[in-house]
Enzyme design. Structure first.
Site: not given
Ligand code: COA
Ligand code: ZN
Length: 301
Positions: A13, A206, A237
């Site tokens: 991951r 890290h 990240c």
């Molecule tokens: N899994 C899959 N899709 C997700 C989701 C999840 N947990 N949470 C939200 N989504 C989807 C929504 O369904 C939406 O889809 P659509 O555009 O097809 O309708 C889209 O993502 C946007 O949803 P929204 O609630 O507005 O989210 P956002 O744009 O504000 O983004 C996160 C927020 C948290 C979903 C996004 O920033 C993210 O996935 N971040 C992950 C960061 C990460 O992995 N960091 C790693 C280091 S720790």
């Molecule tokens: Zn890390």
């Protein structure tokens, strides 16, 4: 204190999320399989996050359906309630939420400020209590944030206390950009372990400034027995500039075993997993001790 060390490999991951070359779910499964062969206590198998935000983690559901049937504790990163629901649906028993100490990092990572994130975490943990899924929380940028600078230990201790109070099964103190030093790590972890006990904490380092292994040692001395590490030192990240690879699993296992701790890990199999990680990604370096280790544990055909 116990001499047993629990190592969770976050390569599939934290390691793969930041690679320019996106691996197919079957390749990711191959890596997970090789890690379970080495006897790791835990493997972070992927993330239920938006595939737009982190394309490399798309297909984590497919991976969960085909995980090897072992005693390994499989976990997945989740950013919100939707992630929790997906993790549960896909049979994950340990889901990892993440909150950074700083608003700036949280907003870049999960598009939420700290106070909304805390509310969301409370809701997810409450929902988890009627399921078989445990929820742990990563406390990111625990030593320094790339946007807001140094983090005070009081902030970390207060946040950890609040998260434990909410019912988090464990807090993972994460040095997202590799800015902590052994003295800061030892002092923070001594305070946390003294107040809440060792089993409530894990550490995630890290190796950006080459202090990863020294920080593991400093946390060990403070009584921490659970560590994240990443096979072949993969990691980083995408939302934290300057975050480089995690401390390599092979280096952590070598140090712990040489010091008389037990990890339960088969080094030959672990080095095979490290070779595979390098082969699949073409970017992983392998642990700092990899060349020496390979001489001690040669490839068996
Ligand atoms: N899994 C899959 N899709 C997700 C989701 C999840 N947990 N949470 C939200 N989504 C989807 C929504 O369904 C939406 O889809 P659509 O555009 O097809 O309708 C889209 O993502 C946007 O949803 P929204 O609630 O507005 O989210 P956002 O744009 O504000 O983004 C996160 C927020 C948290 C979903 C996004 O920033 C993210 O996935 N971040 C992950 C960061 C990460 O992995 N960091 C790693 C280091 S720790
Ligand atoms: Zn890390």
């Amino acid at each position: 204190m116990s001499k047993q060390i629990f190592i969770n490999d976050v390569g599939p991951r934290d390691g793969l999320q930041n690679q320019t070359q996106v691996l197919m779910p079957q390749q990711r499964l191959q890596l997970i399989h090789s890690l379970t062969m080495a006897g790791l206590d835990g493997v972070e198998v992927g993330a239920f996050v938006s595939p737009k935000a982190v394309p490399a983690m798309a297909g984590t559901d497919e991976i969960c359906q085909q995980l090897p049937d072992t005693n390994c504790n499989y976990s997945a990163l989740i950013p919100n309630m939707k992630g929790f629901e997906l993790a549960q649906k896909n049979g994950i028993k340990l889901a990892s939420l993440v909150i950074a100490t700083s608003n700036s990092m949280n907003e870049r990572n999960i598009r939420m400020d700290n106070s909304h994130t805390l509310t969301m975490i409370k809701e997810v943990i409450a929902a988890s209590k009627s399921t078989e899924v445990e929820v742990q929380v990563y406390l990111a940028t625990a030593f320094e944030c790339p946007f807001e600078g140094l983090t005070s230990s009081e902030e970390v201790i207060d946040m950890a206390a609040a998260l434990l109070e909410m019912g988090a099964s464990r807090i993972v103190i994460a040095d997202t950009i590799g800015a902590g030093d052994p003295q800061a790590v030892n002092s923070l972890m001594c305070d946390l372990v003294k107040q809440y006990g060792s089993d409530n904490f894990a550490c995630h380092f890290h190796d950006t400034r080459a202090m990863g292994l020294a920080n593991v040692y400093a946390a060990l001395e403070a009584g921490v027995r659970r560590f994240d590490a990443s096979i072949a030192g993969l990691g980083g990240c995408p939302f934290a500039p300057g975050a480089s690879g995690n401390v390599a699993t092979e280096d952590v296992v070598m140090m712990c075993e040489q010091m008389g701790y037990q990890t339960g890990i088969d080094m030959t199999a672990l080095l095979n997993a490290s070779d595979l990680a390098i082969d699949l990604t073409k970017t992983a370096r392998g642990g700092n001790a990899k060349t020496w280790l390979r001489k001690q544990y040669p490839i068996i055909n």
